[in-house]
Design an enzyme around this catalytic site. Structure first.
Site, mmCIF file in Angstrom:
data_model
loop_
_atom_site.group_PDB
_atom_site.id
_atom_site.type_symbol
_atom_site.label_atom_id
_atom_site.label_comp_id
_atom_site.label_asym_id
_atom_site.label_seq_id
_atom_site.Cartn_x
_atom_site.Cartn_y
_atom_site.Cartn_z
ATOM 1 N N THR A 1 0.857 -1.186 0.000
ATOM 2 C CA THR A 1 0.000 0.000 0.000
ATOM 3 C C THR A 1 0.896 1.239 0.000
ATOM 4 O OG1 THR A 1 -0.228 -0.246 2.409
ATOM 5 C CG2 THR A 1 -2.019 -1.102 1.043
ATOM 6 N N ASN B 1 -0.145 10.508 6.507
ATOM 7 C CA ASN B 1 -1.382 10.094 7.163
ATOM 8 C C ASN B 1 -2.434 11.192 7.223
ATOM 9 O OD1 ASN B 1 -1.097 7.189 8.216
ATOM 10 N ND2 ASN B 1 0.895 8.127 8.597
ATOM 11 N N LYS C 1 4.089 -6.783 4.063
ATOM 12 C CA LYS C 1 3.804 -5.408 3.696
ATOM 13 C C LYS C 1 3.490 -4.630 4.961
ATOM 14 C CE LYS C 1 0.402 -3.443 3.420
ATOM 15 N NZ LYS C 1 -0.263 -2.489 4.382
ATOM 16 N N GLU D 1 6.599 4.738 7.412
ATOM 17 C CA GLU D 1 6.148 5.955 6.737
ATOM 18 C C GLU D 1 6.934 7.170 7.234
ATOM 19 O OE1 GLU D 1 1.559 4.575 5.802
ATOM 20 O OE2 GLU D 1 1.984 5.731 7.614
ATOM 21 N N THR E 1 0.628 -8.418 13.462
ATOM 22 C CA THR E 1 1.106 -7.168 12.892
ATOM 23 C C THR E 1 1.195 -7.216 11.377
ATOM 24 O OG1 THR E 1 2.442 -6.818 14.867
ATOM 25 C CG2 THR E 1 2.867 -5.378 13.032
ATOM 26 N N THR F 1 -6.948 10.410 0.395
ATOM 27 C CA THR F 1 -7.037 11.184 -0.842
ATOM 28 C C THR F 1 -5.836 10.970 -1.740
ATOM 29 O OG1 THR F 1 -6.019 13.069 0.282
ATOM 30 C CG2 THR F 1 -8.431 12.981 0.238
#
Length: 458
Positions: A194, A453, A223, A321, A234, A458
Site C-alpha cells: 500500500t 497520514n 507489507k 512511513e 502485525t 485522498t
C-alpha cells in the site's frame, strides 16, 4: 549478473505511479532502499505465485494489487491474527477456515491491496468469502469434502467496500499466470503493498538434523509502512516452506516466531484491524515430518523460522512511513523476559523518543521516562540506581554511555550528534535486575509521517 541488475533497475523504475504522500515524490525506489530488493532467490518447491493488476483503487492504473500464492498439493497452513476487536472480514473468514480444517489441506492465500474490507458489515463478510471461494473453484475436482481451503487477506483503507466484481473477474487470470520464478515472487510481493516504498521479499535455504542431505527452502513476503504496532501478528506476512511440518507443530513454531519478530516492531503504535501472518508448509522437499516442536528438527526449524521472521519484520521498520532512522532497542538484565519486552515496547512507541531521534537530539531522559511508566511489570524489574542507558554506534566504535547505575554521564554532545546522523542506531538499556533480555525494532517520527497520514484517503 548484468541482466539481474538491469531487471532490478527496471523493477525499481516501474514503481513510479504518482504518489502524493511518500518520499521519494516521483515514486521510484530510492537508491538507499534498492539494496533491500533481492535480485534473485531460492524458493520452496511446490509453490506457485502471481501478482495481477485489478485496479482496486481507481488511481492505480497499472500496478499489481491482487496476489495469489498456491501450493501444488494440499498442505499445512496456520496463521496468527490481530487482536483488534474490530477484526476485518478477511480475518474472520480465514480464522474460521483454518479452525474448521485444523490447519490441514490448505491450498492457497489470496490478497488484495487498496481496500482493507474492514468494518464493512455483512457485505464485507460475503465479499471475503467470495474471494476465497473463487480461488477454491480453481482447484475443481480436488474437493476433500471439508469446504474452502483458501486464506484471504485484504489491506488498504478501512470502512470502504471492495470492488468485488473486479477482483473476482481477475482471479482466474491470477491463477492462469502462476509461476515459480523470482520475478513472479517479486511481483507478488509488490501486489500486497500500500504505502510501502519497496516490496519486501526474502528467501533462504536450510537443513534439518534428521535430513542433513536435504536442502529446504523458506520464502516470505510482508507489507506495512504505517498502522504498525504488534498485538499478535502485525500487518500482513506470508511465509512458505517445502519442509514437512504437522499443523499443530507449525502453529506452535509460528506463534513463537511471531512473538519475537512481527510482535517486536513498531512504527506508530497503532494495531491494525487486518493484521495476519500466515505460513504454508507442503513438505515437497521430502524428509521426516516435524511433529514435535521440542524435537531436534523442531528446535532447528524454530530457530530458522524465528530468525527469518525477524529479518522480514525489520524490512517493515526500514520502510516506516516517513522514517529516517532504524532503531534497535535492547533491554538487558531484566528480572523477566516479559518485562524486558514491555519496556522495549514502551520506548519504541514513545512519540517523544521518536521525535527526539528524528531531530538527532540525544535526549536520553525521554528514554528513561518511557522505562519508568511502563505498565504491568514486576516491582523488582526497574531499580533506578541499577539502570544504565547507552547509544551503541553502528560503526563499531565504543558505546556512548548516557546513564550508568542511575547516575548521568557527562555526554559528549558532538559525538552524540554524529552517532544520530547514521540511519541505524542501537539503544541499550541495562536494568541490572536479572538475566533476561528482549529486543524491539522501531523508527522515528518525521514531518513526512504526518503528511502521509494527513491525506491517506485522498
Amino acid at each position: 549478473m548484468a541482466s539481474k541488475s538491469s531487471s532490478l533497475i527496471h523493477f525499481a523504475r516501474s514503481w513510479a505511479q504518482v504518489r502524493h504522500y511518500s518520499a521519494p515524490l516521483d515514486g521510484l525506489v530510492s537508491l538507499a532502499k534498492q539494496k533491500y530488493i533481492p535480485t534473485s532467490g531460492t524458493y520452496p518447491k511446490g509453490f506457485l505465485v502471481s501478482g495481477t493488476h485489478v485496479g482496486v483503487k481507481p488511481t492505480n492504473t497499472r500496478f499489481p494489487d491482487l496476489a495469489l500464492i498456491v501450493s501444488e498439493t494440499p498442505c499445512s497452513g496456520v496463521a496468527v491474527f490481530t487482536t483488534n476487536k474490530f477484526q476485518a472480514a478477511p480475518v474472520v473468514v480465514s480464522k474460521e477456515m483454518l479452525q474448521r480444517r485444523g490447519g490441514s489441506g490448505v491450498r492457497a492465500i489470496v490478497v488484495n491491496s487498496g481496500c482493507a474490507n474492514a468494518i464493512t458489515g455483512k457485505k464485507g463478510m460475503d465479499d471475503a468469502k467470495s474471494m476465497a471461494g473463487k480461488v477454491d473453484e480453481c482447484f475443481e475436482g480436488q474437493d476433500d469434502g471439508k469446504g474452502g481451503s483458501t486464506v484471504v487477506m485484504s489491506t488498504g483503507v478501512i470502512g470502504q467496500p471492495l470492488p468485488i466484481k473486479k477482483i473476482l473477474n481477475k482471479i482466474p487470470t491470477a491463477h492462469s499466470t502462476l509461476s515459480s520464478t523470482h520475478t513472479a515472487w517479486l511481483t507478488t510481493a509488490r501486489a500486497i503493498c500500500t504505502t510501502d516504498t519497496f516490496p519486501k521479499l526474502l528467501s533462504r535455504t536450510f537443513t534439518l538434523p534428521s535430513s542433513p542431505s536435504t536442502t529446504y527452502s523458506l520464502a516470505g513476503m510482508t507489507k506495512g509502512a504505517g498502522m504498525i504496532h504488534p498485538n499478535m501478528a502485525t500487518l500482513l506476512g506470508i511465509l512458505c516452506t517445502d519442509a514437512p511440518i504437522a499443523p499443530p507443530t507449525l502453529h506452535t513454531l509460528l506463534t513463537h516466531a511471531a512473538d519475537r519478530s512481527f510482535n517486536t516492531i513498531s512504527i506508530d503504535g497503532d494495531t491494525s484491524t487486518n493484521d495476519t501472518v500466515a505460513i504454508l508448509a507442503n513438505g515437497a522437499a521430502g524428509g521426516n515430518p516435524i511433529t514435535d516442536p521440542h524435537s531436534a528438527d523442531g528446535k532447528a526449524m524454530q530457530e530458522t523460522l524465528t530468525t527469518f521472521a525477524a529479518d522480514l519484520a525489520k524490512l517493515v521498520v526500514r520502510d516506516g512511513e516517513g522514517a529516517t532512522k532504524f532503531v534497535h532497542v535492547r533491554v538487558t538484565n531484566a528480572a523477566l523476559y516479559t518485562d524486558a519486552k514491555k519496556i522495549a515496547a514502551s520506548i519504541a512507541k514513545s512519540p517523544l523518543v521518536k521525535t527526539a531521534l528524528y531531530g538527532k537530539d540525544a535526549n536520553w531522559g525521554r528514554i528513561l521516562c518511557a522505562v519508568g511508566y511502563t505498565p504491568e511489570i514486576s516491582p523488582r524489574t526497574v531499580i533506578p540506581e541499577k539502570t544504565s542507558v547507552s547509544f551503541v554506534p553502528t560503526d563499531g566504535s565504543p558505546e556512548l554511555k548516557l546513564l550508568v547505575n542511575g547516575e548521568p554521564e557527562r555526554v559528549d554532545e558532538a559525538r552524540a550528534a554524529k552517532i544520530l546522523e547514521a540511519e541505524d542506531l542501537e539503544i541499550l538499556v541495562d536494568l541490572g535486575s536479572g538475566r533476561d533480555e528482549a529486543s524491539y525494532w522501531f523508527c522515528d517520527f518525521s514531518h513526512e509521517y504526518v503528511t502521509i497520514n494527513g491525506d491517506y484517503r485522498t
